[in-house]
Design a protein around this motif. Structure first.
Motif, PDB file in Angstrom:
ATOM      1  N   ASN A 152     -18.222  -6.850 -12.512  1.00 14.78           N
ATOM      2  CA  ASN A 152     -19.190  -7.844 -12.969  1.00 14.78           C
ATOM      3  C   ASN A 152     -20.213  -8.177 -11.867  1.00 14.78           C
ATOM      4  OD1 ASN A 152     -19.269 -11.329 -13.305  1.00 14.78           O
ATOM      5  ND2 ASN A 152     -20.161  -9.987 -14.825  1.00 14.78           N
ATOM      6  N   LYS A 153     -21.189  -7.260 -11.714  1.00 11.12           N
ATOM      7  CA  LYS A 153     -22.172  -7.402 -10.629  1.00 11.12           C
ATOM      8  C   LYS A 153     -22.997  -8.673 -10.760  1.00 11.12           C
ATOM      9  CE  LYS A 153     -23.761  -3.565 -12.419  1.00 11.12           C
ATOM     10  NZ  LYS A 153     -24.253  -2.205 -12.396  1.00 11.12           N
ATOM     11  N   GLU A 154     -23.159  -9.151 -12.032  1.00 14.44           N
ATOM     12  CA  GLU A 154     -24.010 -10.323 -12.252  1.00 14.44           C
ATOM     13  C   GLU A 154     -23.509 -11.540 -11.480  1.00 14.44           C
ATOM     14  OE1 GLU A 154     -22.763  -8.359 -14.650  1.00 14.44           O
ATOM     15  OE2 GLU A 154     -24.342  -7.752 -16.048  1.00 14.44           O
ATOM     16  N   VAL A 177     -16.274  -1.946  -7.942  1.00 13.03           N
ATOM     17  CA  VAL A 177     -15.984  -0.988  -9.016  1.00 13.03           C
ATOM     18  C   VAL A 177     -17.258  -0.227  -9.374  1.00 13.03           C
ATOM     19  CG1 VAL A 177     -15.479  -0.853 -11.501  1.00 13.03           C
ATOM     20  CG2 VAL A 177     -13.978  -2.165  -9.991  1.00 13.03           C
ATOM     21  N   ASP A 178     -18.386  -0.877  -9.252  1.00 15.78           N
ATOM     22  CA  ASP A 178     -19.663  -0.217  -9.525  1.00 15.78           C
ATOM     23  C   ASP A 178     -19.662   1.101  -8.741  1.00 15.78           C
ATOM     24  OD1 ASP A 178     -22.071  -0.158 -10.779  1.00 15.78           O
ATOM     25  OD2 ASP A 178     -22.836  -2.004  -9.876  1.00 15.78           O
ATOM     26  N   SER A 179     -20.000   2.210  -9.395  1.00 19.91           N
ATOM     27  CA  SER A 179     -19.788   3.520  -8.759  1.00 19.91           C
ATOM     28  C   SER A 179     -20.588   3.660  -7.461  1.00 19.91           C
ATOM     29  CB  SER A 179     -20.143   4.642  -9.724  1.00 19.91           C
ATOM     30  OG  SER A 179     -21.455   4.462 -10.201  1.00 19.91           O
ATOM     31  N   GLU A 180     -21.799   3.092  -7.441  1.00 26.20           N
ATOM     32  CA  GLU A 180     -22.634   3.215  -6.236  1.00 26.20           C
ATOM     33  C   GLU A 180     -22.018   2.457  -5.074  1.00 26.20           C
ATOM     34  OE1 GLU A 180     -23.504   2.261  -9.166  1.00 26.20           O
ATOM     35  OE2 GLU A 180     -25.019   3.658  -9.908  1.00 26.20           O
ATOM     36  N   HIS A 181     -21.515   1.269  -5.369  1.00 26.11           N
ATOM     37  CA  HIS A 181     -20.975   0.411  -4.313  1.00 26.11           C
ATOM     38  C   HIS A 181     -19.617   0.927  -3.855  1.00 26.11           C
ATOM     39  CE1 HIS A 181     -24.096  -1.507  -6.513  1.00 26.11           C
ATOM     40  NE2 HIS A 181     -24.340  -2.278  -5.465  1.00 26.11           N
ATOM     41  N   MET A 243     -33.427  -2.086 -14.344  1.00 24.71           N
ATOM     42  CA  MET A 243     -32.996  -3.400 -13.868  1.00 24.71           C
ATOM     43  C   MET A 243     -31.579  -3.297 -13.309  1.00 24.71           C
ATOM     44  SD  MET A 243     -33.967  -6.512 -13.466  1.00 24.71           S
ATOM     45  CE  MET A 243     -35.241  -7.055 -14.602  1.00 24.71           C
ATOM     46  N   ASN A 244     -30.785  -2.354 -13.857  1.00 22.37           N
ATOM     47  CA  ASN A 244     -29.435  -2.176 -13.323  1.00 22.37           C
ATOM     48  C   ASN A 244     -29.494  -1.875 -11.825  1.00 22.37           C
ATOM     49  OD1 ASN A 244     -26.537  -1.888 -13.459  1.00 22.37           O
ATOM     50  ND2 ASN A 244     -26.857   0.327 -13.308  1.00 22.37           N
ATOM     51  N   LYS A 245     -30.442  -1.019 -11.431  1.00 25.85           N
ATOM     52  CA  LYS A 245     -30.542  -0.696 -10.002  1.00 25.85           C
ATOM     53  C   LYS A 245     -31.018  -1.917  -9.233  1.00 25.85           C
ATOM     54  CE  LYS A 245     -29.128   2.483  -9.878  1.00 25.85           C
ATOM     55  NZ  LYS A 245     -27.693   2.835  -9.798  1.00 25.85           N
ATOM     56  N   ALA A 246     -31.908  -2.707  -9.865  1.00 26.09           N
ATOM     57  CA  ALA A 246     -32.367  -3.937  -9.210  1.00 26.09           C
ATOM     58  C   ALA A 246     -31.165  -4.856  -8.945  1.00 26.09           C
ATOM     59  CB  ALA A 246     -33.391  -4.641 -10.102  1.00 26.09           C
ATOM     60  N   LEU A 247     -30.315  -5.008  -9.971  1.00 30.50           N
ATOM     61  CA  LEU A 247     -29.133  -5.870  -9.805  1.00 30.50           C
ATOM     62  C   LEU A 247     -28.209  -5.280  -8.735  1.00 30.50           C
ATOM     63  CD1 LEU A 247     -28.295  -6.678 -13.570  1.00 30.50           C
ATOM     64  CD2 LEU A 247     -29.804  -7.937 -12.025  1.00 30.50           C
ATOM     65  N   GLU A 248     -28.155  -3.951  -8.676  1.00 29.81           N
ATOM     66  CA  GLU A 248     -27.267  -3.298  -7.699  1.00 29.81           C
ATOM     67  C   GLU A 248     -27.788  -3.435  -6.264  1.00 29.81           C
ATOM     68  OE1 GLU A 248     -25.178  -0.096 -10.707  1.00 29.81           O
ATOM     69  OE2 GLU A 248     -26.415   0.683  -9.081  1.00 29.81           O
ATOM     70  N   ILE A 249     -29.100  -3.508  -6.103  1.00 31.95           N
ATOM     71  CA  ILE A 249     -29.656  -3.746  -4.762  1.00 31.95           C
ATOM     72  C   ILE A 249     -29.161  -5.116  -4.285  1.00 31.95           C
ATOM     73  CG2 ILE A 249     -31.797  -4.205  -3.471  1.00 31.95           C
ATOM     74  CD1 ILE A 249     -33.195  -2.273  -5.531  1.00 31.95           C
TER      75      ILE A 249
END
Ligand code: NAD
Ligand code: MG
Length: 417
Positions: A152-154, A177-181, A243-249
């Protein structure tokens, strides 16, 4: 019924294992069901630990919750239906006919999520609820010092500083859990050195090659059709807008404690390189695997151990095209917002996240255009009174404010959920 000798061996092997009680919040979703798969795999392959589903939540569908609970030999202690309205209007589950579920407590509402997240019996919380709705339970798990497998990145986008501080105080371990992180985390483990730069990869989503004009006319179905990942609807739209990448930044900024200036994004359409880290000497380490969330979920659960996983390995008998492209911030203005908000901190994340959640809902309901999502978010962000060090209640007020503001921006009034 008496045990056969082989049952007895199995049982003594089981009892020699250390028990791990897991609460999966958002168990009926894409990450949630993949987590259930992972837990079952771990119960086959893990010689040290026995993985118990202690609690599971779903928002509206009790049947799917019950279905997944039945897959475990030991029934969960709690099943939680978080939407009270649906819970109260649904027929009660008849537990009398199900010997295995008759001890399970069926609970409802957001408070039940928080109670499960902080329950003394729980060792690990998988935060797999979508959106800001996951914040209170994730924060409760962090405050209670749990290991948190964070999908839950949010939560970090809305309240990064509050969550990071709570984790420091409680000793909670937040595992991505986010694959990038997860990839970044794995690269840092491998290097055993502090990162200099985080390079997040982005698939580019279904509209990677579309013009702004084409995107303005995009339908929800075309935006939901992600080329490489099979995910829930909200994150699928976020991937299409980037926006997903924005949230991931922003997520990376809080998880790894690096400023926005040390974060880069590259487009990698094959979704094999999940992210990369540059170190002080200029060396770049990457993590690769086919796109399958079971691997990062399992690593968040078993870290630092690595165990056999049901996600497919790389097939090196065929050739792979691994391409990297520079992202186009003009066609994907959401990405620019991500960098700005990561730089600003304070109230900016809560406002961006709420405006985006509202805009995604309106787009899926056919009320605004695809390109309105990022444009609307920018307007709401610019209209808000920035504060650099807001308390949690201010962030939650701003969440409500930004949703209304976004509706007003498009001349829409919606019933509050
Ligand atoms: P999903 O829509 O498939 O599932 C969401 C889950 O949350 C469901 O169990 C649903 O019942 C529950 N839920 C929905 N609204 C709720 C509410 N108001 N209160 C409580 N529970 C609610 O979503 P998903 O794709 O599994 O994504 C979950 C989270 O994981 C998101 O934050 C997403 O960004 C993140 N994530 C997902 C993926 C993926 O591959 N799906 C990858 C990386 C990160
Ligand atoms: Mg991701």
């Amino acid at each position: 019924m008496s045990n056969t000798p082989s049952d007895r061996n199995d049982n003594s092997r089981e009892s020699a294992k250390q028990s791990v009680n897991v609460a999966v919040l958002g168990a009926t979703g894409s990450i949630g069901t993949a987590t259930i798969d992972v837990l079952q795999n771990l119960n086959r392959v893990d010689a040290q630990q026995a993985w118990h589903l202690w609690a599971a939540s779903g928002h509206r569908n009790l049947d799917s919750l019950v279905e997944l609970a039945r897959q475990f030999p030991t029934p969960p202690q709690r099943l939680i239906m978080s939407d009270v309205e649906t819970a109260q209007s649904s027929p009660l589950l008849d537990q009398s006919g199900d010997e295995r579920l008759c001890q399970t407590s069926i609970q409802q509402g957001a408070e039940a999520l928080v109670a499960a997240a902080e329950a003394a019996e729980v060792d690990v919380v998988v935060a797999a609820i979508v959106g800001r709705a996951g914040l209170e339970s994730t924060l409760a798990a962090v405050r209670a010092g749990k290991r948190v497998a964070l999908a839950n990145k949010e939560t970090l986008v809305v309240a990064g500083p509050v969550v990071s501080q709570a984790a420091q105080q409680s000793g909670s371990h937040l595992l991505p859990v986010d694959s990038e992180h997860s990839a970044i985390f794995q690269c840092i483990q491998a290097a055993q050195s502090p990162p200099k730069k985080l390079i997040l990869t982005a698939s580019g989503g279904p509209f990677r090659t579309w013009t702004r004009e084409q995107m303005a006319a995009a339908t929800p179905d075309s935006a939901l059709a992600h080329p490489t990942w099979d995910m829930g609807p909200k994150i699928s739209i976020d991937s299409a807008t980037m926006m997903n990448k924005a949230l991931e930044i922003i997520e990376a900024r809080w998880l790894f404690g690096l400023p926005a200036e040390a974060i880069e994004v590259v487009v990698h359409p094959q979704s094999i390189i999940h992210s990369m880290v540059e170190f002080e000497d200029g060396s770049v380490i990457a993590q690769l695997s086919p796109p399958d969330m079971r691997l990062p979920i399992q690593y968040a659960l078993t870290y630092p151990r690595r165990l056999p996983c049901t996600s497919p390995p790389m097939d090196l008998t065929k050739s792979w095209d691994l391409t990297l492209e520079v992202p186009d911030m003009e066609r994907f203005p959401a990405l620019q917002l991500g960098f700005e908000v990561a730089r600003m901190g304070g109230t900016a994340g809560a406002v961006l996240n709420a405006a985006n959640e509202e805009a995604v809902g309106l787009f899926l309901a056919g009320k605004i255009r695809f390109t309105d999502i990022a444009d609307g978010c920018r307007d709401v962000l610019q209209a808000h009174d920035f504060e650099s060090n807001p308390p949690l209640n201010r962030l939650l007020e701003l969440d409500q404010w930004a949703r209304k503001q976004l509706q007003t921006r498009f001349g829409l009034e919606s019933k509050r959920r």
